[in-house]
Write a protein that holds these residues in place. Structure first.
Motif, PDB file in Angstrom:
ATOM      1  N   VAL A   1       0.830  -1.228   0.141  1.00  0.00           N
ATOM      2  CA  VAL A   1      -0.073  -0.138  -0.009  1.00  0.00           C
ATOM      3  C   VAL A   1       0.946   1.411   0.159  1.00  0.00           C
ATOM      4  N   LYS A   2       0.500   2.154  -0.919  1.00  0.00           N
ATOM      5  CA  LYS A   2       1.550   3.183  -1.038  1.00  0.00           C
ATOM      6  C   LYS A   2       0.816   4.474  -1.158  1.00  0.00           C
ATOM      7  N   PRO A   3       1.128   5.659  -0.657  1.00  0.00           N
ATOM      8  CA  PRO A   3       0.642   6.913  -0.964  1.00  0.00           C
ATOM      9  C   PRO A   3       0.818   7.224  -2.506  1.00  0.00           C
ATOM     10  N   VAL A   4       0.007   7.645  -3.158  1.00  0.00           N
ATOM     11  CA  VAL A   4       0.291   7.627  -4.650  1.00  0.00           C
ATOM     12  C   VAL A   4       1.257   8.876  -5.189  1.00  0.00           C
ATOM     13  N   ASN A   5       1.651   9.697  -4.419  1.00  0.00           N
ATOM     14  CA  ASN A   5       2.537  10.937  -4.909  1.00  0.00           C
ATOM     15  C   ASN A   5       3.566  11.617  -3.812  1.00  0.00           C
ATOM     16  N   LEU A   6       4.014  10.532  -3.010  1.00  0.00           N
ATOM     17  CA  LEU A   6       5.200  10.622  -2.283  1.00  0.00           C
ATOM     18  C   LEU A   6       6.451   9.918  -2.659  1.00  0.00           C
ATOM     19  N   GLY A   7       7.367  10.716  -2.062  1.00  0.00           N
ATOM     20  CA  GLY A   7       8.857  10.027  -2.574  1.00  0.00           C
ATOM     21  C   GLY A   7       9.067   8.992  -1.339  1.00  0.00           C
ATOM     22  N   SER A   8      10.276   8.308  -1.956  1.00  0.00           N
ATOM     23  CA  SER A   8      11.158   7.375  -0.765  1.00  0.00           C
ATOM     24  C   SER A   8       9.893   6.174  -0.343  1.00  0.00           C
ATOM     25  N   SER A   9      10.194   5.823   0.829  1.00  0.00           N
ATOM     26  CA  SER A   9       9.158   4.836   1.404  1.00  0.00           C
ATOM     27  C   SER A   9       8.126   5.255   2.244  1.00  0.00           C
ATOM     28  N   VAL A  10       8.008   6.667   2.506  1.00  0.00           N
ATOM     29  CA  VAL A  10       7.179   7.298   3.360  1.00  0.00           C
ATOM     30  C   VAL A  10       5.590   6.855   3.225  1.00  0.00           C
ATOM     31  N   GLY A  11       5.205   6.413   4.334  1.00  0.00           N
ATOM     32  CA  GLY A  11       3.628   5.897   4.208  1.00  0.00           C
ATOM     33  C   GLY A  11       3.544   4.511   3.502  1.00  0.00           C
ATOM     34  N   ILE A  12       4.514   3.913   3.263  1.00  0.00           N
ATOM     35  CA  ILE A  12       4.384   2.689   2.355  1.00  0.00           C
ATOM     36  C   ILE A  12       4.532   1.350   3.389  1.00  0.00           C
ATOM     37  N   SER A  13       3.565   0.469   3.380  1.00  0.00           N
ATOM     38  CA  SER A  13       3.917  -0.597   3.915  1.00  0.00           C
ATOM     39  C   SER A  13       3.091  -1.876   3.247  1.00  0.00           C
ATOM     40  N   ILE A  14       3.567  -3.205   3.875  1.00  0.00           N
ATOM     41  CA  ILE A  14       3.007  -4.523   3.275  1.00  0.00           C
ATOM     42  C   ILE A  14       1.948  -5.085   4.265  1.00  0.00           C
ATOM     43  N   ALA A  15       0.794  -5.499   3.533  1.00  0.00           N
ATOM     44  CA  ALA A  15      -0.283  -6.304   4.387  1.00  0.00           C
ATOM     45  C   ALA A  15      -0.471  -7.697   4.067  1.00  0.00           C
ATOM     46  N   LYS A  16      -0.464  -8.545   4.886  1.00  0.00           N
ATOM     47  CA  LYS A  16      -0.452  -9.935   4.462  1.00  0.00           C
ATOM     48  C   LYS A  16      -1.886 -10.428   4.816  1.00  0.00           C
ATOM     49  N   ASP A  17      -2.843  -9.635   5.495  1.00  0.00           N
ATOM     50  CA  ASP A  17      -4.101 -10.029   5.743  1.00  0.00           C
ATOM     51  C   ASP A  17      -5.051  -8.827   6.267  1.00  0.00           C
ATOM     52  N   GLN A  18      -6.283  -9.124   6.380  1.00  0.00           N
ATOM     53  CA  GLN A  18      -7.195  -8.029   6.513  1.00  0.00           C
ATOM     54  C   GLN A  18      -6.864  -7.107   7.668  1.00  0.00           C
ATOM     55  N   LYS A  19      -6.341  -7.536   8.869  1.00  0.00           N
ATOM     56  CA  LYS A  19      -6.031  -6.726   9.739  1.00  0.00           C
ATOM     57  C   LYS A  19      -4.689  -5.961   9.591  1.00  0.00           C
ATOM     58  N   GLU A  20      -3.655  -6.373   9.027  1.00  0.00           N
ATOM     59  CA  GLU A  20      -2.588  -5.522   8.603  1.00  0.00           C
ATOM     60  C   GLU A  20      -2.959  -4.509   7.352  1.00  0.00           C
ATOM     61  N   LEU A  21      -4.054  -4.737   6.559  1.00  0.00           N
ATOM     62  CA  LEU A  21      -4.466  -4.148   5.304  1.00  0.00           C
ATOM     63  C   LEU A  21      -5.185  -2.720   5.986  1.00  0.00           C
ATOM     64  N   LYS A  22      -5.978  -3.035   7.183  1.00  0.00           N
ATOM     65  CA  LYS A  22      -6.669  -1.762   7.881  1.00  0.00           C
ATOM     66  C   LYS A  22      -5.464  -0.696   8.247  1.00  0.00           C
ATOM     67  N   GLN A  23      -4.385  -1.375   8.773  1.00  0.00           N
ATOM     68  CA  GLN A  23      -3.213  -0.554   9.508  1.00  0.00           C
ATOM     69  C   GLN A  23      -2.785   0.391   8.305  1.00  0.00           C
ATOM     70  N   SER A  24      -2.547  -0.610   7.315  1.00  0.00           N
ATOM     71  CA  SER A  24      -1.883   0.070   5.949  1.00  0.00           C
ATOM     72  C   SER A  24      -2.631   1.134   5.461  1.00  0.00           C
ATOM     73  N   LEU A  25      -3.800   0.735   5.097  1.00  0.00           N
ATOM     74  CA  LEU A  25      -4.643   1.861   4.615  1.00  0.00           C
ATOM     75  C   LEU A  25      -4.850   3.192   5.416  1.00  0.00           C
TER      76      LEU A  25
END
Length: 250
Positions: free
Chosen positions: A188-212
């Motif tokens: 999951v990535k902010p569409v217009n930021l540089g580097s890895s700011v705000g980017i994370s990997i989600a392996k299930d629905q719980k992690e997806l909620k946190q990533s969003l």
């Protein structure tokens, strides 16, 4: 006479501090036999400052003091030159702080690297270093860049664009659409930021909620892609322009 290079850095970006470090390292290494360097610091509220102390990185541990000892300026066309005009007029001082011949934006992230500062210096009608407005904008917008590549038959990872309105209106439906469209794991990535700011990997629905939730704190649009877990990073630098470019060894 040496050409005067204005090095712009800082700006209203979450990567503000990275820009300061990058730019001032570059300032130290510009050939002073060929060029005169004019560092221009852009604050987080988009005010520009110049002065003797702006180019010294040790002064950035106390920015209010640094600004108080520097001059707020605004670049503007004055005749056939580009002048750095003093924002505050002072008695017995010239309104022109300095003149510049070339712009060198060394910026990172949204509101600066995305074509914003490139458009600003382009309006000054002076040559500038780096990408033009459209390539800067496309390079920063991960979704737009992906679609341009796809349209030119360059393979890209499957992904979908989502907005903060969709997230606020129906978070569960958005999460369900991601799982059904892409399957886990996703990145999951902010569409217009540089580097890895705000980017994370989600392996299930719980992690997806946190990533969003994290990604939407940085941007109103996000890109969700199928995550590649066993990846190899490849770096390649390119120098040139739209007529001719040369790539480095990968």
């Amino acid at each position: 006479m040496k050409a005067k290079i204005a090095v712009f850095f800082g700006g209203k970006s979450v990567e503000h501090e990275v820009s300061i470090i990058t730019a001032l390292h570059a300032v130290e290494n510009i050939d002073r036999k060929k060029y005169e360097v004019v560092p221009i610091y852009v604050t987080k509220d988009n005010k520009m400052y110049a002065g003797e102390k702006i180019g010294d990185i040790t002064n950035y541990n106390n920015i209010p003091k640094l600004l108080a000892e520097s001059t707020q300026i605004i670049p503007a066309n004055l005749g056939d030159k580009v002048a750095l005009l003093r924002v505050e007029k002072k008695m017995f001082k010239d309104d022109v702080f300095d003149y510049i011949d070339i712009a060198f934006p060394i910026v990172h992230g949204t509101n600066v690297e995305d074509g914003t500062i490139e458009g600003f210096v382009k309006m000054l009608n002076i040559p500038f270093v780096g990408c033009d407005v459209i390539s800067s904008a496309l390079g920063m917008d991960k979704y737009a860049c992906k679609e341009i590549l796809r349209a030119n038959n360059i393979p890209v990872i499957d992904g979908k664009l989502y907005t903060i309105k969709q997230f606020k209106d129906d978070e569960e439906s958005l999460a369900k659409d991601i799982e059904e469209s892409l399957n886990f794991p996703v990145i999951v990535k902010p569409v217009n930021l540089g580097s890895s700011v705000g980017i994370s990997i989600a392996k299930d629905q719980k992690e997806l909620k946190q990533s969003l939730e994290e990604a939407f704190t940085y941007a109103s649009k996000i890109l969700v892609e199928k995550a590649i877990m066993n990846l190899k990073e490849v770096n390649c630098s390119v120098i040139g322009d739209y007529e001719e470019a040369k790539a480095s060894v990968c």
